[in-house]
Motif scaffolding. Structure first.
Motif, PDB file in Angstrom:
ATOM      1  N   LEU A 102       0.837  -1.195   0.000  1.00 39.83           N
ATOM      2  CA  LEU A 102       0.000   0.000   0.000  1.00 39.83           C
ATOM      3  C   LEU A 102       0.877   1.252   0.000  1.00 39.83           C
ATOM      4  CD1 LEU A 102      -2.575  -1.121   2.725  1.00 39.83           C
ATOM      5  CD2 LEU A 102      -2.986  -0.982   0.259  1.00 39.83           C
ATOM      6  N   VAL A 103       0.417   2.269  -0.692  1.00 39.62           N
ATOM      7  CA  VAL A 103       1.167   3.519  -0.816  1.00 39.62           C
ATOM      8  C   VAL A 103       1.130   4.288   0.504  1.00 39.62           C
ATOM      9  CG1 VAL A 103       1.233   5.761  -1.983  1.00 39.62           C
ATOM     10  CG2 VAL A 103       0.737   3.681  -3.292  1.00 39.62           C
ATOM     11  N   VAL A 104       2.281   4.843   0.896  1.00 37.02           N
ATOM     12  CA  VAL A 104       2.387   5.682   2.089  1.00 37.02           C
ATOM     13  C   VAL A 104       2.725   7.123   1.699  1.00 37.02           C
ATOM     14  CG1 VAL A 104       3.629   6.077   4.253  1.00 37.02           C
ATOM     15  CG2 VAL A 104       3.060   3.737   3.542  1.00 37.02           C
ATOM     16  N   HIS A 105       3.674   7.294   0.797  1.00 37.43           N
ATOM     17  CA  HIS A 105       4.082   8.620   0.331  1.00 37.43           C
ATOM     18  C   HIS A 105       4.565   8.480  -1.101  1.00 37.43           C
ATOM     19  CE1 HIS A 105       8.641   8.123   0.818  1.00 37.43           C
ATOM     20  NE2 HIS A 105       8.123   6.984   1.226  1.00 37.43           N
ATOM     21  N   ARG A 106       4.937   9.586  -1.710  1.00 38.31           N
ATOM     22  CA  ARG A 106       5.310   9.575  -3.125  1.00 38.31           C
ATOM     23  C   ARG A 106       6.610  10.341  -3.352  1.00 38.31           C
ATOM     24  NH1 ARG A 106      -0.550  11.252  -5.859  1.00 38.31           N
ATOM     25  NH2 ARG A 106      -1.838   9.910  -4.536  1.00 38.31           N
ATOM     26  N   LEU A 107       7.244  10.040  -4.453  1.00 37.96           N
ATOM     27  CA  LEU A 107       8.316  10.860  -4.996  1.00 37.96           C
ATOM     28  C   LEU A 107       7.883  11.334  -6.372  1.00 37.96           C
ATOM     29  CD1 LEU A 107      11.458   8.638  -4.199  1.00 37.96           C
ATOM     30  CD2 LEU A 107      10.735  10.702  -2.972  1.00 37.96           C
TER      31      LEU A 107
ATOM     32  N   SER B 225      14.515  10.074  -8.150  1.00 40.24           N
ATOM     33  CA  SER B 225      14.802   8.685  -7.782  1.00 40.24           C
ATOM     34  C   SER B 225      14.961   8.586  -6.268  1.00 40.24           C
ATOM     35  CB  SER B 225      16.086   8.208  -8.478  1.00 40.24           C
ATOM     36  OG  SER B 225      17.191   9.026  -8.114  1.00 40.24           O
ATOM     37  N   GLY B 226      14.960   7.331  -5.769  1.00 42.39           N
ATOM     38  CA  GLY B 226      15.336   7.144  -4.376  1.00 42.39           C
ATOM     39  C   GLY B 226      14.358   6.368  -3.525  1.00 42.39           C
ATOM     40  N   LEU B 227      14.587   6.453  -2.217  1.00 42.38           N
ATOM     41  CA  LEU B 227      13.942   5.586  -1.232  1.00 42.38           C
ATOM     42  C   LEU B 227      12.478   5.956  -1.019  1.00 42.38           C
ATOM     43  CD1 LEU B 227      16.840   5.430   1.370  1.00 42.38           C
ATOM     44  CD2 LEU B 227      16.191   3.673  -0.288  1.00 42.38           C
ATOM     45  N   LEU B 228      11.637   4.916  -1.045  1.00 44.79           N
ATOM     46  CA  LEU B 228      10.199   5.091  -0.901  1.00 44.79           C
ATOM     47  C   LEU B 228       9.658   3.949  -0.044  1.00 44.79           C
ATOM     48  CD1 LEU B 228       7.767   6.293  -3.578  1.00 44.79           C
ATOM     49  CD2 LEU B 228       7.225   4.175  -2.392  1.00 44.79           C
ATOM     50  N   LEU B 229       8.839   4.291   0.950  1.00 46.93           N
ATOM     51  CA  LEU B 229       8.236   3.313   1.855  1.00 46.93           C
ATOM     52  C   LEU B 229       6.876   2.865   1.346  1.00 46.93           C
ATOM     53  CD1 LEU B 229       8.838   4.943   5.350  1.00 46.93           C
ATOM     54  CD2 LEU B 229       9.465   2.595   4.774  1.00 46.93           C
ATOM     55  N   MET B 230       6.569   1.569   1.505  1.00 47.16           N
ATOM     56  CA  MET B 230       5.222   1.064   1.287  1.00 47.16           C
ATOM     57  C   MET B 230       4.829   0.210   2.486  1.00 47.16           C
ATOM     58  SD  MET B 230       4.945   0.175  -2.788  1.00 47.16           S
ATOM     59  CE  MET B 230       3.147   0.328  -2.730  1.00 47.16           C
ATOM     60  N   ALA B 231       3.556   0.260   2.845  1.00 47.53           N
ATOM     61  CA  ALA B 231       3.030  -0.531   3.957  1.00 47.53           C
ATOM     62  C   ALA B 231       2.466  -1.845   3.435  1.00 47.53           C
ATOM     63  CB  ALA B 231       1.940   0.257   4.682  1.00 47.53           C
ATOM     64  N   ARG B 232       2.322  -2.825   4.349  1.00 49.86           N
ATOM     65  CA  ARG B 232       1.783  -4.110   3.934  1.00 49.86           C
ATOM     66  C   ARG B 232       0.481  -4.457   4.656  1.00 49.86           C
ATOM     67  NH1 ARG B 232       6.059  -8.743   3.086  1.00 49.86           N
ATOM     68  NH2 ARG B 232       4.255  -9.456   1.882  1.00 49.86           N
ATOM     69  N   SER B 233      -0.174  -3.456   5.223  1.00 47.73           N
ATOM     70  CA  SER B 233      -1.514  -3.615   5.797  1.00 47.73           C
ATOM     71  C   SER B 233      -2.100  -2.229   5.976  1.00 47.73           C
ATOM     72  CB  SER B 233      -1.455  -4.326   7.148  1.00 47.73           C
ATOM     73  OG  SER B 233      -0.881  -3.485   8.137  1.00 47.73           O
ATOM     74  N   PRO B 234      -3.439  -2.119   6.029  1.00 48.34           N
ATOM     75  CA  PRO B 234      -4.031  -0.799   6.268  1.00 48.34           C
ATOM     76  C   PRO B 234      -3.588  -0.185   7.591  1.00 48.34           C
ATOM     77  CG  PRO B 234      -5.671  -2.298   5.373  1.00 48.34           C
ATOM     78  CD  PRO B 234      -4.453  -3.133   5.671  1.00 48.34           C
ATOM     79  N   ALA B 235      -3.429  -1.013   8.641  1.00 50.81           N
ATOM     80  CA  ALA B 235      -2.987  -0.481   9.933  1.00 50.81           C
ATOM     81  C   ALA B 235      -1.579   0.091   9.834  1.00 50.81           C
ATOM     82  CB  ALA B 235      -3.044  -1.579  11.000  1.00 50.81           C
ATOM     83  N   MET B 236      -0.692  -0.591   9.126  1.00 47.27           N
ATOM     84  CA  MET B 236       0.669  -0.089   8.961  1.00 47.27           C
ATOM     85  C   MET B 236       0.686   1.153   8.075  1.00 47.27           C
ATOM     86  SD  MET B 236       3.831  -0.299   9.762  1.00 47.27           S
ATOM     87  CE  MET B 236       3.468  -1.683  10.845  1.00 47.27           C
TER      88      MET B 236
ATOM     89  N   LEU C 221      18.194  14.626  -8.696  1.00 47.05           N
ATOM     90  CA  LEU C 221      17.654  14.684  -7.337  1.00 47.05           C
ATOM     91  C   LEU C 221      17.328  13.271  -6.899  1.00 47.05           C
ATOM     92  CD1 LEU C 221      16.590  16.356  -4.912  1.00 47.05           C
ATOM     93  CD2 LEU C 221      14.384  16.472  -6.102  1.00 47.05           C
ATOM     94  N   HIS C 222      17.841  12.865  -5.724  1.00 46.67           N
ATOM     95  CA  HIS C 222      17.724  11.483  -5.269  1.00 46.67           C
ATOM     96  C   HIS C 222      17.447  11.455  -3.774  1.00 46.67           C
ATOM     97  CE1 HIS C 222      18.656   7.151  -5.123  1.00 46.67           C
ATOM     98  NE2 HIS C 222      19.369   7.410  -4.041  1.00 46.67           N
ATOM     99  N   ALA C 223      16.416  10.709  -3.373  1.00 50.79           N
ATOM    100  CA  ALA C 223      16.106  10.500  -1.955  1.00 50.79           C
ATOM    101  C   ALA C 223      17.030   9.406  -1.422  1.00 50.79           C
ATOM    102  CB  ALA C 223      14.641  10.093  -1.792  1.00 50.79           C
TER     103      ALA C 223
END
Length: 212
Positions: free
Chosen positions: A49-54, A59-70, A188-190
């Motif tokens: 599941l998407v948490v934030h965007r770039l 380019s660079g680091l991006l977080l995704m969750a694996r449940s609605p609670a997370m 530009l790179h995260a």
């Protein structure tokens, strides 16, 4: 197809991915914009599941969750500034190195979407939303007349780093939208994320150096 080189971290709660420049984070409008990192991740992890965007060009680091609670927990962490993000950029010219003890300066300029010229944003001292970016010179860039900067966004406005650096007088190399010197991509790179794992409390620190 998901590229194994993009996987930085995987556990039962979350993913950390290294998005390539030019790939959307989430689908855009129209069938021609369906391909994105989120869709490719879900081809391997259907619960992603998407948490934030770039930005597409970043380019660079991006977080995704694996449940609605997370997803909610990570979203709250971003909203309450409990996720520390650092970027690297190549910019035009040579910003003055700062005399502060830690070498960091701050750009504090309010931003707003430039509606007649979307997707651009702009500085607006009257009605812009508070926007703050810390920056530090890392050294000369690979190309003549460029400088490598470390950047820490303290807020998360649309195109914040790109507009703030333009306002500083040093647009990012490859940023055609904001008048940066031409290049094959936006430079530009995260590069770094720090956060506390919402499920375990473990301190997480991820680093992925830029290719430029």
């Amino acid at each position: 197809m998901f590229d194994d080189a993009w996987l930085v971290h995987e556990d039962t709660h979350l993913l950390v991915l290294d998005k390539p420049a030019g790939l959307l984070s989430v689908p855009g409008r129209g069938a021609d914009k369906a391909d994105c990192l989120a869709a490719r991740a879900r081809s391997r992890w259907p619960d992603a599941l998407v948490v934030h965007r770039l930005d597409q060009a970043t380019s660079g680091l991006l977080l995704m969750a694996r449940s609605p609670a997370m997803q909610r927990a990570l979203g709250d962490a971003f909203a309450n500034r409990r996720v520390a993000k650092r970027y690297e950029a190549l910019v035009a010219g040579t910003p003055d190195a700062l005399a502060s003890d830690d070498g960091w300066g701050e750009i504090d300029l309010p931003l707003i979407v430039d509606w007649p010229n979307r997707p651009r944003s702009k500085v607006d001292l009257a009605v812009g939303k508070p926007s703050r970016t810390r920056w530090r010179v890392l050294g000369p860039g690979a190309a003549p007349g460029t400088t490598r900067l470390a950047l820490e966004p303290l807020t998360g406005r649309s195109h914040q780093l790109r507009v703030h650096l333009l306002a500083l007088g040093h647009p990012i190399v490859g940023d055609a939208l904001y008048g940066g010197p031409p290049a094959a991509r936006l430079m530009l790179h995260a590069c770094e994320l720090r956060l506390e794992h919402p499920a375990t409390g473990q301190a997480l620190h991820f680093v992925r150096a830029p290719e430029f």
